[in-house]
Design an enzyme around this catalytic site. Structure first.
Site, PDB file in Angstrom:
ATOM      1  N   VAL A 270     -37.300   9.375 115.964  1.00 18.98           N
ATOM      2  CA  VAL A 270     -37.476  10.809 116.221  1.00 18.98           C
ATOM      3  C   VAL A 270     -36.445  11.568 115.388  1.00 18.98           C
ATOM      4  CG1 VAL A 270     -37.317  12.648 117.970  1.00 18.98           C
ATOM      5  CG2 VAL A 270     -38.317  10.430 118.582  1.00 18.98           C
TER       6      VAL A 270
ATOM      7  N   TYR B 188     -33.696  18.385 114.217  1.00 16.93           N
ATOM      8  CA  TYR B 188     -33.255  19.376 113.209  1.00 16.93           C
ATOM      9  C   TYR B 188     -32.735  20.650 113.883  1.00 16.93           C
ATOM     10  CZ  TYR B 188     -37.842  21.356 114.261  1.00 16.93           C
ATOM     11  OH  TYR B 188     -38.937  21.860 114.929  1.00 16.93           O
TER      12      TYR B 188
ATOM     13  N   GLU C 228     -39.635  20.062 124.929  1.00 18.90           N
ATOM     14  CA  GLU C 228     -40.207  20.829 123.816  1.00 18.90           C
ATOM     15  C   GLU C 228     -41.533  21.482 124.191  1.00 18.90           C
ATOM     16  OE1 GLU C 228     -37.370  20.739 122.252  1.00 18.90           O
ATOM     17  OE2 GLU C 228     -38.130  20.188 120.290  1.00 18.90           O
TER      18      GLU C 228
HETATM   19  N1  LIG Z   1     -37.575  20.140 117.631  1.00 19.89           N
HETATM   20  C1  LIG Z   1     -36.233  20.617 117.425  1.00 19.89           C
HETATM   21  C2  LIG Z   1     -35.694  21.148 118.707  1.00 19.89           C
HETATM   22  C3  LIG Z   1     -36.061  22.553 118.826  1.00 19.89           C
HETATM   23  C4  LIG Z   1     -35.319  23.017 120.001  1.00 19.89           C
HETATM   24  O1  LIG Z   1     -34.149  23.283 119.877  1.00 19.89           O
HETATM   25  N2  LIG Z   1     -36.060  23.060 121.113  1.00 19.89           N
HETATM   26  C5  LIG Z   1     -35.525  23.749 122.259  1.00 19.89           C
HETATM   27  C6  LIG Z   1     -36.680  24.123 123.129  1.00 19.89           C
HETATM   28  S1  LIG Z   1     -36.855  25.856 123.130  1.00 19.89           S
HETATM   29  C7  LIG Z   1     -34.555  22.860 123.025  1.00 19.89           C
HETATM   30  O2  LIG Z   1     -34.749  21.662 123.145  1.00 19.89           O
HETATM   31  N3  LIG Z   1     -33.517  23.497 123.522  1.00 19.89           N
HETATM   32  C8  LIG Z   1     -32.523  22.803 124.315  1.00 19.89           C
HETATM   33  C9  LIG Z   1     -31.379  23.795 124.522  1.00 19.89           C
HETATM   34  O3  LIG Z   1     -31.566  24.943 124.115  1.00 19.89           O
HETATM   35  O4  LIG Z   1     -30.339  23.407 125.071  1.00 19.89           O
HETATM   36  C10 LIG Z   1     -35.309  19.534 116.979  1.00 19.89           C
HETATM   37  O5  LIG Z   1     -35.835  18.582 116.410  1.00 19.89           O
HETATM   38  O6  LIG Z   1     -34.087  19.644 117.166  1.00 19.89           O
END
Ligand SMILES: N[C@@H](CCC(=O)N[C@@H](CS)C(=O)NCC(=O)O)C(=O)O
Length: 180
Positions: free
Chosen positions: A3, A6, A85
């Site tokens: 996984v 980013y 997510e």
């Molecule tokens: N798919 C992104 C994550 C995107 C993201 O940051 N998603 C939010 C959902 S809105 C999250 O998981 N937030 C956790 C937080 O804000 O602590 C990644 O690969 O890092």
């Protein structure tokens, strides 16, 4: 299973993994174009988090962290991340290039919020993004902390990479905070 993180998956790793590798994926750019109502904002006051937009710019790369998930943990981790997510992201498969071994690229799963998801916020200039972000917080905390955590994480995993969008936004947010 691998996984790719980013965004918050770089600095908020709340799932089991066997190993991690810093590297990048190609053909995308990281942007704060996704509204967050379940983590860094609310329905009334949505925050902004990152997603990826397709880019045909020569050599567009998004740096992050690849996590190797143990076979016996895959179901648990996928269920967990599908829930985390749930705000507009979908799983897709892309190619990952390890920073120090780009010859040995491999397939990886990412969570991407595409332009047609209900919470896609789209373009706003850096100052407007900063003004929105400094006003938002949600169940996972302040939207500002999300940006600062990502900026600090990027400096530590890939100090040679200048993600202009991210660091310009960080600068604009810190300037607004200094005036508060
Ligand atoms: N798919 C992104 C994550 C995107 C993201 O940051 N998603 C939010 C959902 S809105 C999250 O998981 N937030 C956790 C937080 O804000 O602590 C990644 O690969 O890092």
């Amino acid at each position: 299973m691998w996984v790719f993180g980013y965004g918050s998956l770089i600095w908020k790793v709340d799932f089991p993994y066997e190993t991690q590798i810093v590297g990048y994926i190609k053909g995308y750019e990281r942007r704060f174009y996704q509204h967050s109502t379940d983590h860094r904002g609310t329905k009334e006051n949505p925050g902004r988090v990152v997603t990826l937009i397709p880019s045909d710019k020569e050599e567009s790369k998004v740096y992050g962290v690849a996590y190797k998930i143990k076979d016996s943990d895959i179901d648990e981790v996928v269920n967990h991340l599908d829930y985390r997510e749930k705000g507009g992201y979908e799983r897709i498969t892309v190619t990952f290039f390890p920073k120090n071994d780009i010859a040995n690229s491999f397939s990886i799963t990412i969570y991407l919020a595409s332009h047609d998801n209900p919470q896609y916020a789209g373009y706003a200039d850096i100052d407007d993004l900063a003004k929105q972000i400094v006003k938002c917080s949600g169940p996972s905390g302040e939207n500002v902390d999300y940006v600062l955590n990502l900026a600090n994480s990027m400096r530590s995993i890939a100090p040679e990479v200048d993600d202009k969008h991210l660091f310009d936004l960080e600068k604009a947010i810190l300037a607004l905070k200094s005036k508060q």
